[in-house]
Enzyme design. Structure first.
Site, mmCIF file in Angstrom:
data_model
loop_
_atom_site.group_PDB
_atom_site.id
_atom_site.type_symbol
_atom_site.label_atom_id
_atom_site.label_comp_id
_atom_site.label_asym_id
_atom_site.label_seq_id
_atom_site.Cartn_x
_atom_site.Cartn_y
_atom_site.Cartn_z
ATOM 1 N N TYR A 63 0.877 -1.180 0.000
ATOM 2 C CA TYR A 63 0.000 0.000 0.000
ATOM 3 C C TYR A 63 0.911 1.226 0.000
ATOM 4 O O TYR A 63 1.470 1.611 1.040
ATOM 5 C CB TYR A 63 -0.913 0.017 1.230
ATOM 6 C CG TYR A 63 -1.982 -1.054 1.240
ATOM 7 C CD1 TYR A 63 -2.294 -1.779 0.096
ATOM 8 C CD2 TYR A 63 -2.707 -1.338 2.395
ATOM 9 C CE1 TYR A 63 -3.271 -2.767 0.106
ATOM 10 C CE2 TYR A 63 -3.689 -2.320 2.414
ATOM 11 C CZ TYR A 63 -3.958 -3.032 1.265
ATOM 12 O OH TYR A 63 -4.927 -4.005 1.282
ATOM 13 N N LEU A 216 -17.671 0.349 1.606
ATOM 14 C CA LEU A 216 -18.077 1.757 1.506
ATOM 15 C C LEU A 216 -18.176 2.249 0.076
ATOM 16 O O LEU A 216 -18.508 3.395 -0.151
ATOM 17 C CB LEU A 216 -17.092 2.648 2.259
ATOM 18 C CG LEU A 216 -17.125 2.485 3.762
ATOM 19 C CD1 LEU A 216 -16.169 3.462 4.413
ATOM 20 C CD2 LEU A 216 -18.533 2.705 4.291
ATOM 21 N N GLY A 217 -17.833 1.447 -0.878
ATOM 22 C CA GLY A 217 -17.930 1.993 -2.224
ATOM 23 C C GLY A 217 -17.396 1.076 -3.291
ATOM 24 O O GLY A 217 -17.984 0.969 -4.360
ATOM 25 N N GLY A 219 -16.977 -2.233 -3.121
ATOM 26 C CA GLY A 219 -17.477 -3.612 -3.113
ATOM 27 C C GLY A 219 -18.803 -3.737 -3.854
ATOM 28 O O GLY A 219 -19.336 -2.773 -4.376
HETATM 29 N N1 LIG Z 1 -7.347 -7.895 0.514
HETATM 30 C C1 LIG Z 1 -7.546 -7.118 -0.510
HETATM 31 O O1 LIG Z 1 -7.412 -7.526 -1.671
HETATM 32 C C2 LIG Z 1 -7.960 -5.694 -0.292
HETATM 33 C C3 LIG Z 1 -8.352 -4.915 -1.383
HETATM 34 C C4 LIG Z 1 -8.763 -3.615 -1.132
HETATM 35 C C5 LIG Z 1 -8.745 -3.129 0.148
HETATM 36 N N2 LIG Z 1 -8.343 -3.914 1.191
HETATM 37 C C6 LIG Z 1 -8.334 -3.404 2.584
HETATM 38 O O2 LIG Z 1 -9.648 -3.014 2.919
HETATM 39 C C7 LIG Z 1 -9.681 -1.646 3.319
HETATM 40 C C8 LIG Z 1 -10.978 -1.043 2.829
HETATM 41 O O3 LIG Z 1 -11.081 -1.172 1.417
HETATM 42 P P1 LIG Z 1 -11.289 0.088 0.453
HETATM 43 O O4 LIG Z 1 -10.543 1.239 1.027
HETATM 44 O O5 LIG Z 1 -11.041 -0.346 -0.927
HETATM 45 O O6 LIG Z 1 -12.845 0.290 0.491
HETATM 46 P P2 LIG Z 1 -13.896 1.062 1.391
HETATM 47 O O7 LIG Z 1 -13.456 1.144 2.803
HETATM 48 O O8 LIG Z 1 -15.172 0.453 1.076
HETATM 49 O O9 LIG Z 1 -13.941 2.504 0.723
HETATM 50 C C9 LIG Z 1 -12.938 3.429 0.803
HETATM 51 C C10 LIG Z 1 -13.364 4.617 -0.057
HETATM 52 O O10 LIG Z 1 -14.490 5.239 0.524
HETATM 53 C C11 LIG Z 1 -14.161 6.569 0.930
HETATM 54 N N3 LIG Z 1 -14.733 6.763 2.268
HETATM 55 C C12 LIG Z 1 -14.282 6.283 3.456
HETATM 56 N N4 LIG Z 1 -15.094 6.676 4.463
HETATM 57 C C13 LIG Z 1 -16.082 7.402 3.891
HETATM 58 C C14 LIG Z 1 -17.212 8.067 4.398
HETATM 59 N N5 LIG Z 1 -17.511 8.074 5.700
HETATM 60 N N6 LIG Z 1 -18.013 8.734 3.517
HETATM 61 C C15 LIG Z 1 -17.743 8.750 2.194
HETATM 62 N N7 LIG Z 1 -16.685 8.125 1.643
HETATM 63 C C16 LIG Z 1 -15.854 7.452 2.491
HETATM 64 C C17 LIG Z 1 -12.660 6.666 0.917
HETATM 65 O O11 LIG Z 1 -12.236 7.965 0.532
HETATM 66 P P3 LIG Z 1 -11.574 8.957 1.613
HETATM 67 O O12 LIG Z 1 -10.210 8.428 1.873
HETATM 68 O O13 LIG Z 1 -11.574 10.265 0.926
HETATM 69 O O14 LIG Z 1 -12.442 8.916 2.831
HETATM 70 C C18 LIG Z 1 -12.267 5.644 -0.142
HETATM 71 O O15 LIG Z 1 -12.302 6.219 -1.428
HETATM 72 C C19 LIG Z 1 -8.414 -1.040 2.693
HETATM 73 O O16 LIG Z 1 -7.984 0.115 3.360
HETATM 74 C C20 LIG Z 1 -7.451 -2.182 2.804
HETATM 75 O O17 LIG Z 1 -6.895 -2.191 4.117
HETATM 76 C C21 LIG Z 1 -7.968 -5.185 0.982
#
Ligand SMILES: NC(=O)c1ccc[n+]([C@@H]2O[C@H](COP(=O)([O-])OP(=O)(O)OC[C@H]3O[C@@H](n4cnc5c(N)ncnc54)[C@H](OP(=O)(O)O)[C@@H]3O)[C@@H](O)[C@H]2O)c1
Length: 286
Positions: A63, A216-217, A219
């Site tokens: 990351y 949050l977006g 998935g």
């Molecule tokens: N194992 C894997 O293959 C894999 C793949 C992807 C992710 N992950 C892990 O899972 C975690 C979460 O995944 P993700 O970051 O892809 O997805 P997520 O948590 O569903 O969404 C994150 C997105 O939503 C926004 N966001 C966060 N809080 C918000 C809120 N309260 N209101 C509006 N928008 C919001 C963030 O932007 P802002 O930063 O601007 O808030 C970011 O663009 C990652 O940080 C990582 O640790 C693992």
């Protein structure tokens, strides 16, 4: 907000964490095509998370900012070392970071990846390490045996406490369990998907933490769905809070790891700990 309506889950039976944690992937950049983010803001987000009682941070050595120079793991150490007692930092190995970003590695890449995580995070043992074998979806039919054996050997050496799997299906879980115990699974959030539901159910029956990402977006069936807005209006909450509360309400072994690089979003997400959905809300959300 220091009260969690959702309580804790003991990863591997002994590492209890609040069921609402934090994902570090968004600290260095907000998506594959995004620019680098400000490291000072990222460190402030991490410090605030710790203040709010977040005790589970999900990270990976890969990351990083687009040029690879800013790593989430560096930011975590800079912001939080010496780590607060009880903080669980979960990391992932499998992909290796090359000139054009991460590519899937082999069994030979597992030890260097674990050692890099230990060195950068400043730890002598990692609490939870996932073997990540796919890009958001399971590579069906592909064996993880050699890579998981390499990871299990490092656990036997004392470098890792618990092992996890990421982007896997049930066959991968069974193959891994013939090698070593699996304490956690991290897959794309897909509550309506039959395969994912069956895997989550099996994880619950076997006391394995199920850690969906993307709720949050990014998935499937996530906060963009209008049904989340309907329930959010009922509770004077945000769609993000409803999405998090919904994931946590699905099963007691589910851990949320919302990813953000924004202080305001962090505070909003952590406040979802106290949002209790009614049975009628759950019926609406499915
Ligand atoms: N194992 C894997 O293959 C894999 C793949 C992807 C992710 N992950 C892990 O899972 C975690 C979460 O995944 P993700 O970051 O892809 O997805 P997520 O948590 O569903 O969404 C994150 C997105 O939503 C926004 N966001 C966060 N809080 C918000 C809120 N309260 N209101 C509006 N928008 C919001 C963030 O932007 P802002 O930063 O601007 O808030 C970011 O663009 C990652 O940080 C990582 O640790 C693992």
């Amino acid at each position: 907000m220091d009260h969690s309506a959702y309580g804790t889950f003991a990863i591997g039976g002994d590492l209890a964490v609040d069921r609402l944690g934090f994902g570090a992937m968004r600290l260095a950049r907000n998506g594959p095509d995004a620019a680098a983010r400000d490291p000072e803001t990222a460190r402030a987000v991490l410090r605030r998370a710790a203040e709010l009682g977040v005790d589970h941070i999900d990270t990976a050595d890969f990351y990083r900012s687009p040029d690879g120079a800013v790593r989430a793991n560096d930011l975590i150490r800079q912001a939080l070392f010496p780590y607060p007692p009880g903080l669980l930092i979960a990391t992932k190995v499998g992909p290796v970071f090359g000139p054009s970003g991460p590519t899937q590695g082999t069994a030979a890449d597992i030890r260097p990846a674990v050692e890099a995580n230990l060195a950068v995070l400043g730890l002598d043992r990692l609490d939870l390490v996932y073997l990540r074998i796919g890009w958001r979806t399971p590579p069906r039919g592909e064996s993880l045996g050699e890579r998981f054996e390499a990871l299990a050997a490092l656990r036997a050496e004392g470098l890792i406490r618990h092992l996890g799997l990421s982007n896997v299906d049930q066959a991968h879980l069974s193959e891994a369990q013939r090698i070593a115990p699996v304490a956690a699974i991290q897959n794309l959030f897909d509550p309506a998907g039959a395969d994912e539901a069956a895997l989550a159910q099996r994880a619950a029956a076997e006391q394995i933490a199920f850690v969906p990402f993307g709720g949050l977006g990014s998935g499937r069936g996530s906060a963009r769905d209008e049904r989340y807005a309907t329930v959010a209006r009922r509770h004077d909450a945000t769609v993000a809070q409803v999405a998090l509360a919904h994931a946590l309400a699905l099963s007691p072994n589910i851990l949320a790891i919302p990813g953000t690089g924004s202080l305001a979003h962090l505070e909003e997400n952590v406040a979802a700990r106290s949002l209790t959905l009614t049975p009628d809300d759950i019926a609406v959300l499915g």
